[in-house]
Scaffold this motif. Structure first.
Motif, mmCIF file in Angstrom:
data_model
loop_
_atom_site.group_PDB
_atom_site.id
_atom_site.type_symbol
_atom_site.label_atom_id
_atom_site.label_comp_id
_atom_site.label_asym_id
_atom_site.label_seq_id
_atom_site.Cartn_x
_atom_site.Cartn_y
_atom_site.Cartn_z
ATOM 1 N N ALA A 71 4.257 -2.850 -5.560
ATOM 2 C CA ALA A 71 3.072 -2.128 -6.022
ATOM 3 C C ALA A 71 2.662 -1.027 -5.042
ATOM 4 O O ALA A 71 2.512 0.128 -5.416
ATOM 5 C CB ALA A 71 1.922 -3.095 -6.237
ATOM 6 N N THR A 72 2.460 -1.398 -3.767
ATOM 7 C CA THR A 72 1.996 -0.422 -2.780
ATOM 8 C C THR A 72 2.921 -0.325 -1.574
ATOM 9 O O THR A 72 2.765 0.568 -0.751
ATOM 10 C CB THR A 72 0.609 -0.810 -2.219
ATOM 11 O OG1 THR A 72 0.782 -1.960 -1.377
ATOM 12 C CG2 THR A 72 -0.375 -1.126 -3.320
ATOM 13 N N ASN A 75 3.847 -4.898 1.958
ATOM 14 C CA ASN A 75 4.609 -6.000 2.560
ATOM 15 C C ASN A 75 6.089 -5.874 2.224
ATOM 16 O O ASN A 75 6.715 -6.792 1.715
ATOM 17 C CB ASN A 75 4.050 -7.355 2.106
ATOM 18 C CG ASN A 75 4.522 -8.484 3.016
ATOM 19 O OD1 ASN A 75 5.235 -8.244 3.992
ATOM 20 N ND2 ASN A 75 4.152 -9.698 2.709
ATOM 21 N N SER A 131 -9.194 -7.705 3.737
ATOM 22 C CA SER A 131 -9.749 -6.766 4.712
ATOM 23 C C SER A 131 -9.507 -5.311 4.348
ATOM 24 O O SER A 131 -10.242 -4.441 4.792
ATOM 25 C CB SER A 131 -9.151 -7.049 6.087
ATOM 26 O OG SER A 131 -7.743 -6.937 6.037
ATOM 27 N N GLY A 136 -2.739 -3.739 -2.741
ATOM 28 C CA GLY A 136 -2.626 -3.891 -4.188
ATOM 29 C C GLY A 136 -3.114 -5.262 -4.647
ATOM 30 O O GLY A 136 -2.826 -6.272 -4.002
ATOM 31 N N MET A 146 -6.526 -13.956 0.992
ATOM 32 C CA MET A 146 -7.637 -14.554 1.746
ATOM 33 C C MET A 146 -8.600 -13.463 2.203
ATOM 34 O O MET A 146 -8.239 -12.605 3.017
ATOM 35 C CB MET A 146 -7.091 -15.274 2.984
ATOM 36 C CG MET A 146 -8.161 -16.007 3.757
ATOM 37 S SD MET A 146 -7.735 -16.137 5.496
ATOM 38 C CE MET A 146 -6.166 -16.923 5.388
ATOM 39 N N TYR A 411 0.830 -18.292 6.888
ATOM 40 C CA TYR A 411 0.230 -17.784 5.650
ATOM 41 C C TYR A 411 1.114 -16.618 5.198
ATOM 42 O O TYR A 411 1.149 -15.574 5.865
ATOM 43 C CB TYR A 411 -1.209 -17.333 5.918
ATOM 44 C CG TYR A 411 -1.824 -16.576 4.777
ATOM 45 C CD1 TYR A 411 -1.619 -16.985 3.467
ATOM 46 C CD2 TYR A 411 -2.595 -15.445 4.999
ATOM 47 C CE1 TYR A 411 -2.168 -16.274 2.406
ATOM 48 C CE2 TYR A 411 -3.150 -14.737 3.954
ATOM 49 C CZ TYR A 411 -2.922 -15.160 2.659
ATOM 50 O OH TYR A 411 -3.451 -14.457 1.609
HETATM 51 C C1 LIG Z 1 -3.830 -3.381 6.304
HETATM 52 C C2 LIG Z 1 -3.562 -4.707 5.625
HETATM 53 C C3 LIG Z 1 -4.603 -5.614 5.465
HETATM 54 C C4 LIG Z 1 -4.382 -6.831 4.822
HETATM 55 N N1 LIG Z 1 -5.415 -7.730 4.688
HETATM 56 C C5 LIG Z 1 -5.198 -8.899 4.043
HETATM 57 C C6 LIG Z 1 -6.242 -9.846 3.880
HETATM 58 O O1 LIG Z 1 -7.369 -9.643 4.330
HETATM 59 N N2 LIG Z 1 -5.965 -10.991 3.230
HETATM 60 C C7 LIG Z 1 -4.729 -11.256 2.715
HETATM 61 O O2 LIG Z 1 -4.557 -12.294 2.095
HETATM 62 N N3 LIG Z 1 -3.740 -10.381 2.864
HETATM 63 C C8 LIG Z 1 -3.935 -9.224 3.523
HETATM 64 N N4 LIG Z 1 -2.902 -8.354 3.714
HETATM 65 C C9 LIG Z 1 -1.576 -8.740 3.252
HETATM 66 C C10 LIG Z 1 -1.348 -8.320 1.823
HETATM 67 O O3 LIG Z 1 -2.072 -9.163 0.972
HETATM 68 C C11 LIG Z 1 0.140 -8.449 1.525
HETATM 69 O O4 LIG Z 1 0.802 -7.480 2.313
HETATM 70 C C12 LIG Z 1 0.445 -8.250 0.062
HETATM 71 O O5 LIG Z 1 1.750 -8.689 -0.179
HETATM 72 C C13 LIG Z 1 0.295 -6.799 -0.321
HETATM 73 O O6 LIG Z 1 0.507 -6.623 -1.687
HETATM 74 P P1 LIG Z 1 0.821 -5.162 -2.199
HETATM 75 O O7 LIG Z 1 1.046 -5.240 -3.639
HETATM 76 O O8 LIG Z 1 -0.197 -4.242 -1.674
HETATM 77 O O9 LIG Z 1 2.183 -4.838 -1.415
HETATM 78 P P2 LIG Z 1 3.675 -4.713 -1.957
HETATM 79 O O10 LIG Z 1 4.535 -4.541 -0.723
HETATM 80 O O11 LIG Z 1 3.782 -3.677 -2.992
HETATM 81 O O12 LIG Z 1 3.974 -6.115 -2.613
HETATM 82 C C14 LIG Z 1 4.248 -7.252 -1.813
HETATM 83 C C15 LIG Z 1 5.035 -8.233 -2.642
HETATM 84 O O13 LIG Z 1 4.224 -8.694 -3.714
HETATM 85 C C16 LIG Z 1 5.022 -8.888 -4.874
HETATM 86 N N5 LIG Z 1 4.572 -7.954 -5.900
HETATM 87 C C17 LIG Z 1 3.853 -6.806 -5.758
HETATM 88 N N6 LIG Z 1 3.636 -6.253 -6.971
HETATM 89 C C18 LIG Z 1 4.247 -7.041 -7.868
HETATM 90 C C19 LIG Z 1 4.405 -6.998 -9.280
HETATM 91 N N7 LIG Z 1 3.886 -6.027 -9.999
HETATM 92 N N8 LIG Z 1 5.097 -7.989 -9.879
HETATM 93 C C20 LIG Z 1 5.631 -9.001 -9.182
HETATM 94 N N9 LIG Z 1 5.527 -9.080 -7.834
HETATM 95 C C21 LIG Z 1 4.841 -8.127 -7.197
HETATM 96 C C22 LIG Z 1 6.453 -8.577 -4.494
HETATM 97 O O14 LIG Z 1 7.127 -9.766 -4.115
HETATM 98 C C23 LIG Z 1 6.274 -7.649 -3.317
HETATM 99 O O15 LIG Z 1 7.399 -7.661 -2.435
HETATM 100 C C24 LIG Z 1 -3.094 -7.143 4.348
HETATM 101 C C25 LIG Z 1 -2.051 -6.244 4.530
HETATM 102 C C26 LIG Z 1 -2.269 -5.028 5.161
HETATM 103 C C27 LIG Z 1 -1.121 -4.087 5.339
#
Ligand SMILES: Cc1cc2nc3c(=O)[nH]c(=O)nc-3n(C[C@H](O)[C@H](O)[C@H](O)COP(=O)(O)OP(=O)(O)OC[C@H]3O[C@@H](n4cnc5c(N)ncnc54)[C@H](O)[C@@H]3O)c2cc1C
Length: 458
Positions: A71-72, A75, A131, A136, A146, A411
């Protein structure tokens, strides 16, 4: 593996684009949040609708490619090699539908928290975001989630009420507690291993206002601040979520002016209660005399920026651990390796109090029902060259050693490098996840950030 395919057949079938290494904007599209990750999939599909996602999955299967939903890119680090992988990047799925009366929100899988929480706040509602407003909703929710209200309401994944996805065999589905409940269970904690999520629906909570903010203390006072916070934590109610941090803010424009380039010991908190109760709960910390104190009665929208997380991509090296306890010796050890006089280059060593609803398993919960431990530690550095990368690694290792005696696991949302997902779940949950995977994706087409392999056939 298929490296010769120019993906033109897929492009022709999709309304959205397919971006390949041959495209001039490839480097911009493939860039992820952590700039140390060189993200190089075979191609990136940017679906505009569910049909596009179906086409992308069918194309990948026909060409022996795996599919990594994204999505973004917050991770992307754990994914590892993507040579044989088509990334299905849902950033263009941006619908938002808020039903304030039902306290339900449905969003496209590309929506970030920043687009939803201000609108909810206007309606006197709060979501279980974390945070960073830049993260996403789908990825955060599928891994757990969390945030500031977690001790009261638990992980965001267990507030998810329905998930719309395209499964590994290219079938669009909407799953919830009644429809394909095993898949619904596995998705809530199993991240991208079970399908490409196209939309997600979740519950939100009434909150007109909260007592929230941060106290900044001089970095030299790190030990007394962390000791006071650690001693106070067990006395705090579930409505009170607090994080203590050692912060050495880099001197970059992304950091707010009053703290840019400076170091502090900080306690941040959000309290679902009155100002007077909040003040009473925080008294031992306020009695230490913070240099800056931003606590105030605020609308839920204020939680979006409370942690001052960066929105722009950065080079990041990090480590994390769930902790069973945080005794005085652990605080001393942490301060000695990352506090004043340690020489640590780490930008942040964060401790969040857990417990409360995070430790209570509800019968309706998904695969990520609870988190072990009473605290979670997350530390990060921002290395800019080889020398700073080596120094950052050294101090991250020292932080790991400081908390190792109290380690209760990981986590997954905080794990930013490849890891064996088996360690994230208890044995029964892991076995059930693998069974659901075998049922819905027996040939392991879908590649989540942490791999859940299908159970072997007997
Ligand atoms: C600055 C920062 C602050 C954060 N703060 C917190 C926090 O306070 N609490 C917390 O719990 N986490 C936190 N995180 C961690 C964050 O929740 C994880 O990095 C999460 O995986 C990000 O999701 P994303 O969709 O933005 O990232 P992406 O890298 O796009 O997605 C991560 C993973 O999620 C799955 N995914 C995403 N989209 C889909 C989809 N459409 N369908 C199926 N699977 C999908 C995939 O396995 C993908 O590899 C933080 C991360 C950052 C960088």
């Amino acid at each position: 593996m298929l490296t010769t395919t120019p993906f033109t057949d897929l492009s022709a079938q999709m309304t959205g684009r397919v971006v390949t290494p041959a495209d001039p904007d490839w480097d911009g599209i493939r860039q992820v949040f952590n700039l140390t990750v060189d993200f190089r999939p075979a191609a990136i599909a940017l679906p505009r609708d569910v049909d596009d996602v179906v086409a992308a999955i069918e194309y990948a299967r026909a060409n022996d490619l795996r599919v990594a939903p994204q999505a973004t890119g917050h991770n992307a680090g754990p994914l590892g090699s993507l040579d044989d992988t088509l990334v299905v990047d849902v950033r263009e799925l941006q619908e938002i539908d808020i039903d304030a009366d039902a306290r339900r929100v449905r969003v496209g899988a590309g929506v970030k928290w920043e687009r939803v929480t201000p609108q909810l706040s206007e309606l006197g509602l709060a979501a279980l975001h974390g945070s960073s407003p830049d993260v996403g909703i789908a990825g955060y929710s599928l891994g757990g989630g969390m945030g500031w209200l977690a001790r009261k309401y638990g992980l965001q994944t267990n507030s998810v009420t329905a998930i719309e996805l395209v499964t590994a065999d290219g079938r669009p589905a909407r799953v919830d507690a009644e429809h394909e409940p095993d898949l619904f269970w596995a998705l809530r904690g199993g991240n991208g291993n079970f399908g490409v999520v196209t939309a997600i629906e979740f519950a939100v909570y009434p909150a007109e206002e909260l007592y929230a903010g941060a106290m900044f203390f001089p970095f030299e006072r790190s030990a007394e601040v962390l000791h006071t916070w650690a001693e106070l934590s067990p006395t705090l109610p579930d409505e009170f979520m607090s994080w203590a941090k050692l912060m050495q803010f880099p001197d970059i424009p992304d950091v707010p002016e009053p703290v840019r380039g400076r170091s502090f010991a900080i306690v941040m908190a959000a309290f679902l209660g009155s100002e007077s109760e909040g003040q009473a709960l925080l008294r031992p910390l306020r009695d230490l005399g913070p240099a800056m104190d931003t606590f105030a009665v605020v609308p839920p929208a204020a939680l979006g920026d409370l942690a001052m997380d960066p929105n722009d991509p950065l080079p990041i090296a990090s480590t994390t651990s769930l902790l069973d306890e945080l005794p005085s010796a652990a605080v001393d050890e942490l301060v000695s390796v990352a506090g004043p006089g340690s020489g640590s280059p780490l930008v942040m060593v964060e401790l969040r109090q857990m417990g409360g609803a995070l430790g209570r398993r509800s019968p309706e919960a998904g695969a990520r029902a609870t988190l072990a431990g009473e605290f979670v530690m997350f530390a990060l550095g921002v290395p800019t060259d080889e020398a700073s990368a080596a120094s950052t690694r050294k101090y991250l290792d020292a932080v790991d050693r400081a908390v190792r005696p109290y380690r209760a696991g990981d986590y997954p949302n905080f794990v930013e490098k490849p890891a064996d997902a088996r360690g994230f779940f208890d044995e029964d949950t892991w076995a059930r996840l693998r069974q659901v995977k075998a049922l819905y994706d027996p040939t392991d087409v879908l590649k989540g950030n942490f791999h859940i392999p299908p159970a072997e056939r007997i």
